[in-house]
Design a protein around this motif. Structure first.
Motif, PDB file in Angstrom:
ATOM      1  N   ALA A 253      23.939  18.299  23.768  1.00  9.22           N
ATOM      2  CA  ALA A 253      23.261  18.049  22.495  1.00  9.22           C
ATOM      3  C   ALA A 253      23.086  19.353  21.736  1.00  9.22           C
ATOM      4  O   ALA A 253      22.818  20.402  22.324  1.00  9.22           O
ATOM      5  CB  ALA A 253      21.903  17.391  22.736  1.00  9.22           C
ATOM      6  N   ILE A 254      23.236  19.256  20.429  1.00  5.11           N
ATOM      7  CA  ILE A 254      23.086  20.409  19.544  1.00  5.11           C
ATOM      8  C   ILE A 254      22.110  20.054  18.432  1.00  5.11           C
ATOM      9  O   ILE A 254      21.861  18.874  18.170  1.00  5.11           O
ATOM     10  CB  ILE A 254      24.447  20.857  18.962  1.00  5.11           C
ATOM     11  CG1 ILE A 254      25.174  19.679  18.318  1.00  5.11           C
ATOM     12  CG2 ILE A 254      25.312  21.488  20.047  1.00  5.11           C
ATOM     13  CD1 ILE A 254      26.542  20.021  17.741  1.00  5.11           C
ATOM     14  N   PRO A 255      21.522  21.052  17.771  1.00  7.79           N
ATOM     15  CA  PRO A 255      20.453  20.771  16.805  1.00  7.79           C
ATOM     16  C   PRO A 255      20.909  19.930  15.617  1.00  7.79           C
ATOM     17  O   PRO A 255      21.956  20.180  15.016  1.00  7.79           O
ATOM     18  CB  PRO A 255      20.029  22.168  16.336  1.00  7.79           C
ATOM     19  CG  PRO A 255      20.459  23.090  17.415  1.00  7.79           C
ATOM     20  CD  PRO A 255      21.718  22.503  17.967  1.00  7.79           C
ATOM     21  N   MET A 256      20.097  18.951  15.288  1.00  5.02           N
ATOM     22  CA  MET A 256      20.343  18.110  14.129  1.00  5.02           C
ATOM     23  C   MET A 256      19.931  18.807  12.838  1.00  5.02           C
ATOM     24  O   MET A 256      20.578  18.666  11.811  1.00  5.02           O
ATOM     25  CB  MET A 256      19.584  16.787  14.285  1.00  5.02           C
ATOM     26  CG  MET A 256      19.677  15.854  13.087  1.00  5.02           C
ATOM     27  SD  MET A 256      18.883  14.252  13.387  1.00  5.02           S
ATOM     28  CE  MET A 256      20.200  13.363  14.222  1.00  5.02           C
ATOM     29  N   LYS A 257      18.813  19.529  12.887  1.00  2.86           N
ATOM     30  CA  LYS A 257      18.244  20.174  11.698  1.00  2.86           C
ATOM     31  C   LYS A 257      17.946  19.127  10.615  1.00  2.86           C
ATOM     32  O   LYS A 257      18.348  19.250   9.464  1.00  2.86           O
ATOM     33  CB  LYS A 257      19.187  21.258  11.153  1.00  2.86           C
ATOM     34  CG  LYS A 257      19.497  22.376  12.145  1.00  2.86           C
ATOM     35  CD  LYS A 257      18.336  23.328  12.306  1.00  2.86           C
ATOM     36  CE  LYS A 257      18.746  24.507  13.188  1.00  2.86           C
ATOM     37  NZ  LYS A 257      17.685  25.514  13.323  1.00  2.86           N
ATOM     38  N   GLN A 258      17.235  18.116  11.032  1.00  2.00           N
ATOM     39  CA  GLN A 258      16.860  17.041  10.115  1.00  2.00           C
ATOM     40  C   GLN A 258      15.983  17.577   8.983  1.00  2.00           C
ATOM     41  O   GLN A 258      15.195  18.514   9.189  1.00  2.00           O
ATOM     42  CB  GLN A 258      16.108  15.955  10.893  1.00  2.00           C
ATOM     43  CG  GLN A 258      15.526  14.826  10.069  1.00  2.00           C
ATOM     44  CD  GLN A 258      16.579  13.912   9.492  1.00  2.00           C
ATOM     45  OE1 GLN A 258      17.466  14.372   8.784  1.00  2.00           O
ATOM     46  NE2 GLN A 258      16.471  12.623   9.785  1.00  2.00           N
ATOM     47  N   ARG A 259      16.114  16.994   7.809  1.00  4.72           N
ATOM     48  CA  ARG A 259      15.225  17.349   6.695  1.00  4.72           C
ATOM     49  C   ARG A 259      15.186  16.202   5.699  1.00  4.72           C
ATOM     50  O   ARG A 259      16.071  15.344   5.662  1.00  4.72           O
ATOM     51  CB  ARG A 259      15.691  18.627   6.000  1.00  4.72           C
ATOM     52  CG  ARG A 259      16.989  18.508   5.211  1.00  4.72           C
ATOM     53  CD  ARG A 259      17.366  19.834   4.556  1.00  4.72           C
ATOM     54  NE  ARG A 259      18.571  19.727   3.752  1.00  4.72           N
ATOM     55  CZ  ARG A 259      18.599  19.388   2.462  1.00  4.72           C
ATOM     56  NH1 ARG A 259      17.467  19.098   1.826  1.00  4.72           N
ATOM     57  NH2 ARG A 259      19.737  19.327   1.803  1.00  4.72           N
ATOM     58  N   GLN A 260      14.151  16.205   4.898  1.00  6.45           N
ATOM     59  CA  GLN A 260      14.007  15.222   3.834  1.00  6.45           C
ATOM     60  C   GLN A 260      14.872  15.628   2.635  1.00  6.45           C
ATOM     61  O   GLN A 260      15.110  16.809   2.396  1.00  6.45           O
ATOM     62  CB  GLN A 260      12.550  15.111   3.393  1.00  6.45           C
ATOM     63  CG  GLN A 260      11.596  14.673   4.502  1.00  6.45           C
ATOM     64  CD  GLN A 260      11.903  13.268   4.986  1.00  6.45           C
ATOM     65  OE1 GLN A 260      11.914  12.324   4.210  1.00  6.45           O
ATOM     66  NE2 GLN A 260      12.138  13.121   6.295  1.00  6.45           N
ATOM     67  N   ILE A 261      15.333  14.638   1.888  1.00  6.32           N
ATOM     68  CA  ILE A 261      16.106  14.886   0.669  1.00  6.32           C
ATOM     69  C   ILE A 261      15.333  14.292  -0.508  1.00  6.32           C
ATOM     70  O   ILE A 261      15.105  13.077  -0.557  1.00  6.32           O
ATOM     71  CB  ILE A 261      17.507  14.264   0.737  1.00  6.32           C
ATOM     72  CG1 ILE A 261      18.287  14.837   1.925  1.00  6.32           C
ATOM     73  CG2 ILE A 261      18.278  14.510  -0.561  1.00  6.32           C
ATOM     74  CD1 ILE A 261      19.651  14.210   2.132  1.00  6.32           C
ATOM     75  N   ALA A 262      14.941  15.137  -1.422  1.00  6.57           N
ATOM     76  CA  ALA A 262      14.190  14.672  -2.595  1.00  6.57           C
ATOM     77  C   ALA A 262      15.103  13.850  -3.500  1.00  6.57           C
ATOM     78  O   ALA A 262      16.311  14.089  -3.556  1.00  6.57           O
ATOM     79  CB  ALA A 262      13.635  15.865  -3.365  1.00  6.57           C
ATOM     80  N   PRO A 263      14.542  12.866  -4.234  1.00  6.28           N
ATOM     81  CA  PRO A 263      15.367  12.016  -5.108  1.00  6.28           C
ATOM     82  C   PRO A 263      16.209  12.803  -6.111  1.00  6.28           C
ATOM     83  O   PRO A 263      17.368  12.450  -6.353  1.00  6.28           O
ATOM     84  CB  PRO A 263      14.322  11.136  -5.814  1.00  6.28           C
ATOM     85  CG  PRO A 263      13.180  11.069  -4.852  1.00  6.28           C
ATOM     86  CD  PRO A 263      13.138  12.417  -4.194  1.00  6.28           C
ATOM     87  N   ASP A 264      15.645  13.869  -6.690  1.00  6.23           N
ATOM     88  CA  ASP A 264      16.429  14.609  -7.686  1.00  6.23           C
ATOM     89  C   ASP A 264      17.593  15.361  -7.034  1.00  6.23           C
ATOM     90  O   ASP A 264      18.670  15.500  -7.629  1.00  6.23           O
ATOM     91  CB  ASP A 264      15.539  15.571  -8.483  1.00  6.23           C
ATOM     92  CG  ASP A 264      14.802  16.571  -7.618  1.00  6.23           C
ATOM     93  OD1 ASP A 264      14.746  16.364  -6.391  1.00  6.23           O
ATOM     94  OD2 ASP A 264      14.274  17.564  -8.167  1.00  6.23           O
ATOM     95  N   GLU A 265      17.393  15.834  -5.790  1.00  3.38           N
ATOM     96  CA  GLU A 265      18.496  16.481  -5.083  1.00  3.38           C
ATOM     97  C   GLU A 265      19.575  15.467  -4.733  1.00  3.38           C
ATOM     98  O   GLU A 265      20.779  15.730  -4.875  1.00  3.38           O
ATOM     99  CB  GLU A 265      17.995  17.161  -3.815  1.00  3.38           C
ATOM    100  CG  GLU A 265      19.116  17.861  -3.040  1.00  3.38           C
ATOM    101  CD  GLU A 265      18.690  18.400  -1.686  1.00  3.38           C
ATOM    102  OE1 GLU A 265      19.563  18.928  -0.973  1.00  3.38           O
ATOM    103  OE2 GLU A 265      17.490  18.276  -1.347  1.00  3.38           O
ATOM    104  N   ALA A 266      19.153  14.289  -4.257  1.00  2.71           N
ATOM    105  CA  ALA A 266      20.118  13.239  -3.915  1.00  2.71           C
ATOM    106  C   ALA A 266      20.940  12.838  -5.133  1.00  2.71           C
ATOM    107  O   ALA A 266      22.156  12.623  -5.045  1.00  2.71           O
ATOM    108  CB  ALA A 266      19.387  12.022  -3.340  1.00  2.71           C
ATOM    109  N   GLU A 267      20.276  12.753  -6.273  1.00  2.00           N
ATOM    110  CA  GLU A 267      20.985  12.384  -7.507  1.00  2.00           C
ATOM    111  C   GLU A 267      21.953  13.487  -7.923  1.00  2.00           C
ATOM    112  O   GLU A 267      23.081  13.223  -8.355  1.00  2.00           O
ATOM    113  CB  GLU A 267      19.971  12.116  -8.619  1.00  2.00           C
ATOM    114  CG  GLU A 267      20.533  11.377  -9.827  1.00  2.00           C
ATOM    115  CD  GLU A 267      21.027   9.982  -9.488  1.00  2.00           C
ATOM    116  OE1 GLU A 267      22.063   9.582 -10.067  1.00  2.00           O
ATOM    117  OE2 GLU A 267      20.409   9.299  -8.648  1.00  2.00           O
ATOM    118  N   MET A 268      21.512  14.740  -7.790  1.00  2.00           N
ATOM    119  CA  MET A 268      22.368  15.873  -8.147  1.00  2.00           C
ATOM    120  C   MET A 268      23.639  15.905  -7.301  1.00  2.00           C
ATOM    121  O   MET A 268      24.728  16.213  -7.791  1.00  2.00           O
ATOM    122  CB  MET A 268      21.577  17.172  -7.978  1.00  2.00           C
ATOM    123  CG  MET A 268      22.366  18.462  -8.231  1.00  2.00           C
ATOM    124  SD  MET A 268      23.280  19.052  -6.763  1.00  2.00           S
ATOM    125  CE  MET A 268      21.922  19.445  -5.649  1.00  2.00           C
TER     126      MET A 268
END
Length: 539
Positions: free
Chosen positions: A213-228
């Motif tokens: 197993a290796i690091p996922m480095k999970q993070r949240q994605i803000a709506p404006d970033e997702a749209e961009m």
């Protein structure tokens, strides 16, 4: 909708409602064909309809794990780098709303038998609910991970506690104060352990082969970033299709042996910190081809893992200093805090190689190292033991070819397909995400789109040329099987027992079930065959 009893006559039937089935239904309807989809579950999603265990999430980062359909992604934004099962189910609901797939779908319907009528040149499909269907084109998109595998342990039927399979996890399972055992150490086992270790329970993890197993480095994605990010979608999707594995990552055409130790560490650190599959896909190319390169990767990985743990005995089991496995040759997993979680005092690790499971009784499990036996009291037992992968669901359809020979008989001496999409003597039957294609070693959605596009182009070419049916020749299929085996033997995958090789199921033939030559080499063979029908018989 769920229907019983009626008979349906259409141009095409699609079996399976995951990415492959949904894309097939959508694209075939665009050709002007009448199409119906048959799905065992109550909603679309495939493996994501069924997977509801704690911590379940995809290990492909967004935006690569979705349909390249503007009408769908225009109204959808992902909230995490690696979405969980609930968001993926919501995504399929969105897909259905946009594309209107449900109107042509029979849910809660399990296909029980498929036969070809050589006189009418049609496929006859029977189901357990009584629905029958006749079609010219049959698309089987049952996926690689549906048929659950339960190990056949002595006395398992006597176990009096709660027995759960990861692929059939109950909506609410209270483990507070419970003695919980988990068998299986792949992706689902890791994700379950990672979550349950945080609960107030006594967790015993039974490990035969440690996971890589290796690091996922999970993070949240803000709506404006997702749209961009949608401004880059065309480039990302294009890169997916043109890559070896369906991922848009940078690639490195350099051997690990060509770099100095300092150069290797600098690259390893950079990719490790980036997270996801970058550490594998963007790294030196030869770690899956050369044992020396594989050892270099292992030595870096093991130091990273051990630095996150305090219990030396646990370290020595899950990340021994001396390499005991070829990394990457079993399905790699992405983790968030797995190694910290198994280091907790409420988690016990049990080495099944030293002391295997002997039997079960009403109150738990018995293991033995030969001279000594140990009883493990359990209230809950979770099997994260995976699936009869790649071929299991296909064979359960009871498919018979034009000579009334069952697929189980046709494949008793080994899987035989052409390009991983068609089988000799089965006219107009197409497999999506099936054996002997890149399948499980490729990013699913873009790879599936390529397969479905090929199927649609084949049907269009048939219609244009007045061809009623196509099927691969025996010679072409045998040649493709030889290619699949030859490529496998060039890699380190063939040296490891895994579900890629069919060796996770007792009695199953050990053979490469996935084409390891990469998507581009496979795709060239697909397009060459389509151009002149090379390798196919037409009528």
């Amino acid at each position: 909708m769920t229907r019983t009893g009626p008979h349906v006559e259409v141009d095409a039937i699609v079996v399976g409602g995951g990415f492959g089935g949904c894309n097939s239904l959508y694209k075939l309807r665009q050709l002007g064909l009448s199409v119906k989809l048959i799905e065992a579950g109550s909603a679309f999603g495939g493996v994501w309809h069924w997977n509801r265990y704690p911590g379940a999430r995809v290990d492909t980062e967004m935006p690569s794990y979705q349909f390249n359909i503007p009408a769908v992604y225009k109204g959808w934004n992902w909230s995490e780098r690696f979405p969980g099962d609930e968001e993926l189910r919501a995504y399929f609901h969105h897909v259905d709303n946009v594309l209107g797939l449900s109107k042509d779908t029979f849910f809660n319907t399990i296909v029980s038998r498929v036969q070809y009528d050589s006189v009418l040149q049609r496929w006859n499909v029977q189901t357990e609910t009584g629905l029958t269907a006749t079609c010219k084109y049959l698309i089987v998109a049952t996926g690689s991970s549906h048929k659950k595998h339960y190990p056949d342990f002595k006395g398992l039927n006597q176990f009096g506690g709660k027995l759960v399979h990861a692929a059939d996890y109950p909506n609410s399972l209270d483990v507070k104060g419970k003695r919980v055992g988990i068998v299986g150490n792949g992706a689902s086992g890791l994700q379950i352990v990672q979550d349950l270790a945080k609960e107030d329970c006594d967790l015993k993890v039974f490990i035969r082969t440690p996971c890589f197993a290796i690091p996922m480095k999970q993070r949240q994605i803000a709506p404006d970033e997702a749209e961009m990010m949608k401004g880059y979608y065309d480039a990302i999707f294009d890169r997916n299709y043109k890559s070896m594995t369906g991922f848009p990552h940078n690639t490195r055409f350099q051997s690990a042996h060509q770099a100095t130790p300092e150069e290797r560490k600098e690259l390893f650190d950079e990719l490790w910190d980036r997270g996801g599959y970058s550490f594998l896909v963007s790294n030196y190319y030869d770690f899956l081809l050369d044992e020396g390169a594989n050892s270099i990767f292992y030595d870096y990985w093991v130091q990273k893992v051990r630095a996150r743990m305090t219990n030396v005995e646990k370290m020595d089991l899950v990340a021994p200093l001396k390499q005991q496995m070829l990394i990457g040759t079993k399905r790699p997993s992405l983790e968030q805090d797995y190694y910290e979680m198994i280091d907790r005092p409420n988690v016990t690790l049990h080495d099944l190689k030293k002391s295997p499971i002997m039997e079960f009784d009403s109150s738990g499990m018995v293991t033995s190292n030969g001279a000594e036996t140990q009883h493990h009291d359990l209230d809950v037992l979770i099997f994260a033991t995976g699936y009869d992968a790649v071929t299991g669901s296909l064979l359960d359809l009871s498919i018979s070819d034009k000579n009334q020979v069952p697929l189980t008989e046709k494949w008793k001496n080994g899987v035989l397909t052409h390009l991983g999409m068609m089988v000799p003597d089965t006219p107009n039957l197409f497999m999506v995400y099936g054996p002997q294609a890149p399948t499980s070693l490729a990013n699913g959605p873009p790879f599936i789109e390529m397969e479905v596009d090929w199927i649609c182009k084949a049907i269009e070419k048939m219609q244009k040329e007045g061809i009623e049916s196509i099927e691969p020749t025996q010679v072409a299929a045998e040649g493709w099987r030889e290619e699949v085996i030859a490529v496998s033997q060039y890699t380190l995958y063939s040296k490891t027992d895994s579900w890629y090789m069919g060796s996770n199921i007792p009695g199953k033939r050990r053979e490469p079930l996935v084409y390891l030559g990469g998507m581009q080499r496979w795709w060239k063979s697909c397009t060459d065959g389509l151009e002149t029908w090379q390798g196919f018989a037409t009528s």
